[in-house]
Design a protein around this motif. Structure first.
Motif, PDB file in Angstrom:
ATOM      1  N   TYR A 192       0.824  -1.142   0.128  1.00 34.76           N
ATOM      2  CA  TYR A 192       0.047  -0.061   0.079  1.00 34.76           C
ATOM      3  C   TYR A 192       0.754   1.202   0.067  1.00 34.76           C
ATOM      4  CZ  TYR A 192      -3.886  -3.035   1.322  1.00 34.76           C
ATOM      5  OH  TYR A 192      -4.671  -3.857   1.541  1.00 34.76           O
ATOM      6  N   VAL A 193       1.777   1.404   0.903  1.00 34.18           N
ATOM      7  CA  VAL A 193       2.796   2.579   1.052  1.00 34.18           C
ATOM      8  C   VAL A 193       3.432   2.610  -0.621  1.00 34.18           C
ATOM      9  CG1 VAL A 193       4.854   3.161   2.043  1.00 34.18           C
ATOM     10  CG2 VAL A 193       3.170   2.158   3.488  1.00 34.18           C
ATOM     11  N   ALA A 194       3.971   1.498  -1.005  1.00 32.51           N
ATOM     12  CA  ALA A 194       4.760   1.727  -2.312  1.00 32.51           C
ATOM     13  C   ALA A 194       3.915   2.091  -3.318  1.00 32.51           C
ATOM     14  CB  ALA A 194       5.317   0.152  -2.586  1.00 32.51           C
ATOM     15  N   GLU A 195       2.781   1.663  -3.414  1.00 34.65           N
ATOM     16  CA  GLU A 195       1.715   2.210  -4.327  1.00 34.65           C
ATOM     17  C   GLU A 195       1.309   3.734  -4.201  1.00 34.65           C
ATOM     18  OE1 GLU A 195      -1.152  -0.808  -4.375  1.00 34.65           O
ATOM     19  OE2 GLU A 195       0.350  -2.207  -5.762  1.00 34.65           O
ATOM     20  N   GLY A 196       1.680   4.089  -3.014  1.00 35.56           N
ATOM     21  CA  GLY A 196       0.908   5.490  -2.619  1.00 35.56           C
ATOM     22  C   GLY A 196      -0.642   5.509  -1.981  1.00 35.56           C
ATOM     23  N   LEU A 197      -1.090   4.452  -1.730  1.00 36.90           N
ATOM     24  CA  LEU A 197      -2.331   4.393  -1.221  1.00 36.90           C
ATOM     25  C   LEU A 197      -2.093   4.981   0.450  1.00 36.90           C
ATOM     26  CD1 LEU A 197      -3.438   0.833  -2.603  1.00 36.90           C
ATOM     27  CD2 LEU A 197      -4.117   3.199  -3.276  1.00 36.90           C
ATOM     28  N   LEU A 198      -1.125   4.521   0.935  1.00 37.63           N
ATOM     29  CA  LEU A 198      -0.925   4.886   2.320  1.00 37.63           C
ATOM     30  C   LEU A 198       0.459   5.812   2.216  1.00 37.63           C
ATOM     31  CD1 LEU A 198      -1.539   1.856   4.669  1.00 37.63           C
ATOM     32  CD2 LEU A 198      -3.059   4.030   4.113  1.00 37.63           C
ATOM     33  N   SER A 199       0.465   6.919   3.199  1.00 40.50           N
ATOM     34  CA  SER A 199       1.787   7.631   3.438  1.00 40.50           C
ATOM     35  C   SER A 199       2.463   7.102   4.239  1.00 40.50           C
ATOM     36  CB  SER A 199       1.132   9.007   3.692  1.00 40.50           C
ATOM     37  OG  SER A 199       0.805   9.063   5.401  1.00 40.50           O
ATOM     38  N   VAL A 200       3.857   7.470   4.391  1.00 40.86           N
ATOM     39  CA  VAL A 200       4.700   7.130   5.291  1.00 40.86           C
ATOM     40  C   VAL A 200       4.175   7.403   6.868  1.00 40.86           C
ATOM     41  CG1 VAL A 200       6.923   7.352   6.345  1.00 40.86           C
ATOM     42  CG2 VAL A 200       6.823   7.241   3.956  1.00 40.86           C
ATOM     43  N   GLY A 201       3.468   8.607   6.907  1.00 46.15           N
ATOM     44  CA  GLY A 201       2.922   8.988   8.144  1.00 46.15           C
ATOM     45  C   GLY A 201       1.788   7.978   8.733  1.00 46.15           C
ATOM     46  N   HIS A 202       0.884   7.492   7.610  1.00 48.80           N
ATOM     47  CA  HIS A 202       0.152   6.373   7.898  1.00 48.80           C
ATOM     48  C   HIS A 202       0.910   5.226   8.555  1.00 48.80           C
ATOM     49  CE1 HIS A 202      -2.678   8.867   5.346  1.00 48.80           C
ATOM     50  NE2 HIS A 202      -3.447   8.165   6.313  1.00 48.80           N
ATOM     51  N   ALA A 203       1.850   4.677   7.764  1.00 48.13           N
ATOM     52  CA  ALA A 203       2.663   3.403   8.369  1.00 48.13           C
ATOM     53  C   ALA A 203       3.239   3.577   9.510  1.00 48.13           C
ATOM     54  CB  ALA A 203       3.783   3.277   6.984  1.00 48.13           C
ATOM     55  N   LYS A 204       3.805   4.890   9.891  1.00 47.74           N
ATOM     56  CA  LYS A 204       4.301   4.993  11.198  1.00 47.74           C
ATOM     57  C   LYS A 204       3.374   4.745  12.310  1.00 47.74           C
ATOM     58  CE  LYS A 204       8.126   8.247  10.002  1.00 47.74           C
ATOM     59  NZ  LYS A 204       8.618   9.241   9.995  1.00 47.74           N
ATOM     60  N   VAL A 205       2.297   5.207  11.963  1.00 43.34           N
ATOM     61  CA  VAL A 205       1.092   5.009  12.892  1.00 43.34           C
ATOM     62  C   VAL A 205       0.684   3.662  13.066  1.00 43.34           C
ATOM     63  CG1 VAL A 205      -1.469   5.782  13.642  1.00 43.34           C
ATOM     64  CG2 VAL A 205       0.092   7.368  12.771  1.00 43.34           C
ATOM     65  N   LEU A 206       0.659   2.975  12.016  1.00 48.46           N
ATOM     66  CA  LEU A 206       0.359   1.262  12.034  1.00 48.46           C
ATOM     67  C   LEU A 206       1.337   0.608  12.764  1.00 48.46           C
ATOM     68  CD1 LEU A 206      -1.168   1.145   8.550  1.00 48.46           C
ATOM     69  CD2 LEU A 206      -2.141   1.072  10.830  1.00 48.46           C
ATOM     70  N   LEU A 207       2.675   1.114  12.669  1.00 40.87           N
ATOM     71  CA  LEU A 207       3.428   0.556  13.205  1.00 40.87           C
ATOM     72  C   LEU A 207       3.529   0.314  14.967  1.00 40.87           C
ATOM     73  CD1 LEU A 207       6.900   1.667  11.316  1.00 40.87           C
ATOM     74  CD2 LEU A 207       6.042  -0.681  11.615  1.00 40.87           C
ATOM     75  N   SER A 208       2.728   1.273  15.583  1.00 37.32           N
ATOM     76  CA  SER A 208       2.747   1.493  17.028  1.00 37.32           C
ATOM     77  C   SER A 208       1.934   0.155  17.602  1.00 37.32           C
ATOM     78  CB  SER A 208       2.027   2.769  17.430  1.00 37.32           C
ATOM     79  OG  SER A 208       0.673   2.896  16.822  1.00 37.32           O
ATOM     80  N   ALA A 222      -8.291   2.815   6.258  1.00 37.72           N
ATOM     81  CA  ALA A 222      -7.762   4.270   6.391  1.00 37.72           C
ATOM     82  C   ALA A 222      -7.770   4.397   4.825  1.00 37.72           C
ATOM     83  CB  ALA A 222      -6.260   4.297   6.735  1.00 37.72           C
ATOM     84  N   ILE A 223      -7.553   3.292   4.043  1.00 36.47           N
ATOM     85  CA  ILE A 223      -7.643   3.674   2.455  1.00 36.47           C
ATOM     86  C   ILE A 223      -9.093   3.478   2.233  1.00 36.47           C
ATOM     87  CG2 ILE A 223      -7.193   2.274   0.196  1.00 36.47           C
ATOM     88  CD1 ILE A 223      -4.902   0.893   1.584  1.00 36.47           C
ATOM     89  N   LYS A 224     -10.160   2.745   2.756  1.00 31.07           N
ATOM     90  CA  LYS A 224     -11.370   2.772   2.294  1.00 31.07           C
ATOM     91  C   LYS A 224     -12.209   4.276   2.554  1.00 31.07           C
ATOM     92  CE  LYS A 224     -15.962   0.586   2.910  1.00 31.07           C
ATOM     93  NZ  LYS A 224     -16.564  -0.680   3.778  1.00 31.07           N
ATOM     94  N   ASP A 225     -11.725   4.445   3.812  1.00 28.75           N
ATOM     95  CA  ASP A 225     -12.372   5.861   4.421  1.00 28.75           C
ATOM     96  C   ASP A 225     -11.636   7.139   4.089  1.00 28.75           C
ATOM     97  OD1 ASP A 225     -14.416   4.210   5.125  1.00 28.75           O
ATOM     98  OD2 ASP A 225     -13.801   3.979   7.470  1.00 28.75           O
ATOM     99  N   GLY A 226     -10.396   7.044   3.425  1.00 25.84           N
ATOM    100  CA  GLY A 226      -9.724   8.021   3.255  1.00 25.84           C
ATOM    101  C   GLY A 226      -9.356   8.763   4.498  1.00 25.84           C
TER     102      GLY A 226
END
Length: 314
Positions: A192-208, A222-226
């Motif tokens: 998702y991150v590689a394809e730009g569907l999620l930002s690095v910011g989103h990814a960092k939050v999910l890492l928690s 996050a992708i479905k609801d934007g």
């Protein structure tokens, strides 16, 4: 982008200048436990034309995805103008292994060019990977996952610390560390991150989140609801909150007496009954209890009412 990556400016330009300058830079480059051994263009070198078939892809290329529209435009440009910027290569046997210029090589092949301009340098495996990373980082050609994988490859292949990797590519150590953390995510989220569907910011939050299942569920939401990064943070924070402790309470009927009373009422009424005792909370407040009596029909209801002394006036 130049302002963002000033630390990378020493990369490609240094290596295609005169020998003295290149060697001086190679010696003073900060990378404590690493010897890159990069020389400038060989004496016989400079820009030269070689058959496209003699240039082979680099095993160190950190970039795996290419914008098809941009590549198509480059192919058309190459057909008209040729390759204006030489490919950076190193000589491996009878072939030339690409170090920088993957898009130009692909465009040249697609445009069916017979030859391409190259600049040959001497470079170790480490330097070849470093330069491939630098070129793509300078051009912002790498997606966040490709960038992280490039750092990981540099670190693993040459046994470098994060600080040494940062020194090699002109990045802050924290930036390299944060990028490498993305590789801890499940494959689906990395995609998702590689394809730009999620930002690095989103990814960092999910890492928690520790649970991969929870990470994947919230990533899809996050992708479905934007969802913005801020809104995703709120969901994660809510998910990570400890469950509320049950309120301290005390039954007003001892357990043994409750069982005795239940049995006696069952015998007296001749039907099933349930007693839920009242309770006293820690703050002194009372919670109501209840008494449930089963009956099957109106005749049994009348019998039970009579037993408890109820007489209807109707």
């Amino acid at each position: 982008m130049a302002g963002k990556h000033k630390g990378l400016g020493r990369g490609l330009d240094v290596l295609i200048k005169d020998g003295t300058t290149a060697k001086k830079k190679a010696v003073t480059r900060k990378a404590p436990a690493v010897k890159a051994e990069v020389a400038a263009v060989p004496e016989k070198g400079g820009v030269r034309e070689v058959p496209v078939s003699k240039v082979v892809a680099s095993p160190w290329q950190p970039r795996s995805t290419f914008d098809s529209d941009a590549l198509t435009e480059l192919v058309e440009s190459v057909k008209v103008h040729g390759v204006l910027q030489p490919l950076l290569v190193r000589e491996i046997g009878s072939k030339f292994e690409l170090i920088a210029g993957e898009r130009r090589l692909r465009a040249s092949q697609a445009a069916l060019l017979k030859t391409v301009p190259i600049i040959v340098i001497e470079a170790s495996d480490e330097k070849a990977l470093e330069l491939a990373l630098i070129e793509n980082l300078q051009r912002e050609d790498l997606n966040p996952i490709e960038e992280a994988e490039g750092y990981a490859l540099l670190q693993k292949r040459f046994n470098l610390t994060q600080e040494q990797v940062a020194g090699q590519v002109g990045k802050a150590r924290a930036s390299v560390a944060n990028a490498l953390r993305l590789l801890e995510l499940p494959d689906s989220i990395r995609k998702y991150v590689a394809e730009g569907l999620l930002s690095v910011g989103h990814a960092k939050v999910l890492l928690s989140l520790e649970s991969e299942k929870s990470q994947a569920t919230l990533a899809r939401k996050a992708i479905k609801d934007g969802l913005s990064v801020r809104n995703l943070e709120k969901l994660v924070k809510k998910l990570m909150m400890p469950p509320k402790k049950p309120r301290a309470e005390k039954s007003d009927l001892p357990g043994d007496y409750l069982q005795t009373l239940t049995d006696e009422l069952h015998q007296f009424l001749g039907t099933s009954i349930r007693i839920t005792p009242s309770k006293t909370l820690a703050n002194g407040k009372k919670v109501k209890g209840s008494l449930e009596i089963d009956y099957h029909d109106n005749e049994e209801l009348d019998r039970l009412l009579s037993l408890i002394g109820y007489v209807s006036d109707l």
